[in-house]
Design a protein around this motif. Sequence first.
Motif, PDB file in Angstrom:
ATOM      1  N   TRP B  34       0.842  -1.187   0.000  1.00 17.47           N
ATOM      2  CA  TRP B  34       0.000   0.000   0.000  1.00 17.47           C
ATOM      3  C   TRP B  34       0.886   1.248   0.000  1.00 17.47           C
ATOM      4  CZ3 TRP B  34      -4.831   0.883  -1.160  1.00 17.47           C
ATOM      5  CH2 TRP B  34      -5.793  -0.128  -1.010  1.00 17.47           C
ATOM      6  N   TYR B  35       0.592   2.146  -0.947  1.00 17.96           N
ATOM      7  CA  TYR B  35       1.282   3.429  -1.052  1.00 17.96           C
ATOM      8  C   TYR B  35       0.257   4.551  -0.950  1.00 17.96           C
ATOM      9  CZ  TYR B  35       5.087   0.802  -3.406  1.00 17.96           C
ATOM     10  OH  TYR B  35       6.096  -0.080  -3.732  1.00 17.96           O
ATOM     11  N   ARG B  36       0.750   5.713  -0.566  1.00 14.47           N
ATOM     12  CA  ARG B  36      -0.031   6.917  -0.788  1.00 14.47           C
ATOM     13  C   ARG B  36       0.767   7.842  -1.693  1.00 14.47           C
ATOM     14  NH1 ARG B  36      -1.306  10.692   4.302  1.00 14.47           N
ATOM     15  NH2 ARG B  36      -1.499  12.276   2.686  1.00 14.47           N
ATOM     16  N   ILE B  46       3.368   2.676   2.721  1.00 17.94           N
ATOM     17  CA  ILE B  46       2.718   2.688   4.028  1.00 17.94           C
ATOM     18  C   ILE B  46       2.980   1.363   4.752  1.00 17.94           C
ATOM     19  CG2 ILE B  46       0.545   2.985   5.270  1.00 17.94           C
ATOM     20  CD1 ILE B  46      -0.560   4.381   2.757  1.00 17.94           C
ATOM     21  N   TYR B  47       2.577   0.277   4.118  1.00 17.57           N
ATOM     22  CA  TYR B  47       2.767  -1.075   4.641  1.00 17.57           C
ATOM     23  C   TYR B  47       2.968  -2.020   3.473  1.00 17.57           C
ATOM     24  CZ  TYR B  47       1.490  -0.848   9.642  1.00 17.57           C
ATOM     25  OH  TYR B  47       1.460  -0.626  11.000  1.00 17.57           O
ATOM     26  N   LYS B  57       6.000  -2.663   8.338  1.00 13.43           N
ATOM     27  CA  LYS B  57       5.801  -1.231   8.192  1.00 13.43           C
ATOM     28  C   LYS B  57       6.668  -0.694   7.067  1.00 13.43           C
ATOM     29  CE  LYS B  57       4.671  -0.434  13.041  1.00 13.43           C
ATOM     30  NZ  LYS B  57       5.070   0.255  14.308  1.00 13.43           N
ATOM     31  N   GLY B  58       6.090   0.253   6.355  1.00 16.86           N
ATOM     32  CA  GLY B  58       6.843   0.979   5.344  1.00 16.86           C
ATOM     33  C   GLY B  58       7.406   2.252   5.937  1.00 16.86           C
ATOM     34  N   GLY B  63      -0.887   5.948  11.868  1.00 12.86           N
ATOM     35  CA  GLY B  63      -2.290   6.221  11.588  1.00 12.86           C
ATOM     36  C   GLY B  63      -2.951   5.174  10.708  1.00 12.86           C
ATOM     37  N   TYR B  64      -2.177   4.164  10.300  1.00 14.00           N
ATOM     38  CA  TYR B  64      -2.695   3.117   9.415  1.00 14.00           C
ATOM     39  C   TYR B  64      -2.437   1.739  10.023  1.00 14.00           C
ATOM     40  CZ  TYR B  64      -2.242   6.872   5.925  1.00 14.00           C
ATOM     41  OH  TYR B  64      -2.318   8.057   5.239  1.00 14.00           O
ATOM     42  N   SER B  65      -3.241   0.786   9.631  1.00 15.43           N
ATOM     43  CA  SER B  65      -2.975  -0.618   9.902  1.00 15.43           C
ATOM     44  C   SER B  65      -3.395  -1.404   8.662  1.00 15.43           C
ATOM     45  CB  SER B  65      -3.718  -1.120  11.145  1.00 15.43           C
ATOM     46  OG  SER B  65      -5.121  -1.039  10.944  1.00 15.43           O
TER      47      SER B  65
END
Lengths: 114, 115
Positions: B34-36, B46-47, B57-58, B63-65
């Motif tokens: 997962w990227y933003r 992100i992860y 974890k990335g 704030g994310y899981s």
Amino acid sequence: SQQGEEDPQALSIQEGENATMNCSYKTSINNLQWYRQNSGRGLVHLILIRSNEREKHSGRLRVTLDTSKKSSSLLITASRAADTASYFCATTRGFSGGYNKLIFGAGTRLAVHP
Amino acid sequence: DVKVTQSSRYLVKRTGEKVFLECVQDMDHENMFWYRQDPGLGLRLIYFSYDVKMKEKGDIPEGYSVSREKKERFSLILESASTNQTSMYLCASSPRTGGGNQPQHFGDGTRLSIL
């Protein structure tokens, strides 16, 4: 942290011209990949060049890699309006456990005018 | 042809909501990401997950899981959405074979707005 940095940030050319985009990175790499992103869409892989390669071709694309200068370039020859997109370089940060973590630059926005 | 499908192209949520972004791939890939993506910042990881129930974890996990209960599905969870999580979210997958020399295949992204 960003590894690859593309240059220029934006490029505007006419159809038929060549487009050259550059990418610089900071640490040693396993390989470098170029991706393309059309507006509002996901990324599409274009080409991968390994750290022991200097040049690679795919259709109208030509990628070079200079590990001594920590830089790569993407050349699109005889550009078309359909090549209008953002182009990203991505380097593989190490390798462990069978997965590749990519670090992307901010991209170059290419506009090809008919 | 390979396909990574993200459940929503556009999503609008309110501050404090719990938000789920879903991603499914049909390529039997071991790795999922997962990227933003934010203007001027490129893609930030992100992860990622290299196997079912495994996650790492990335660069920006705060704030994310994530959840990976099945090989083909990788979910991103915003525990309590905040306005600074307004962004384009991209899911990707890649096979484990070939080590670090495999390209990643991306979905079309989810443009998430937190009001």
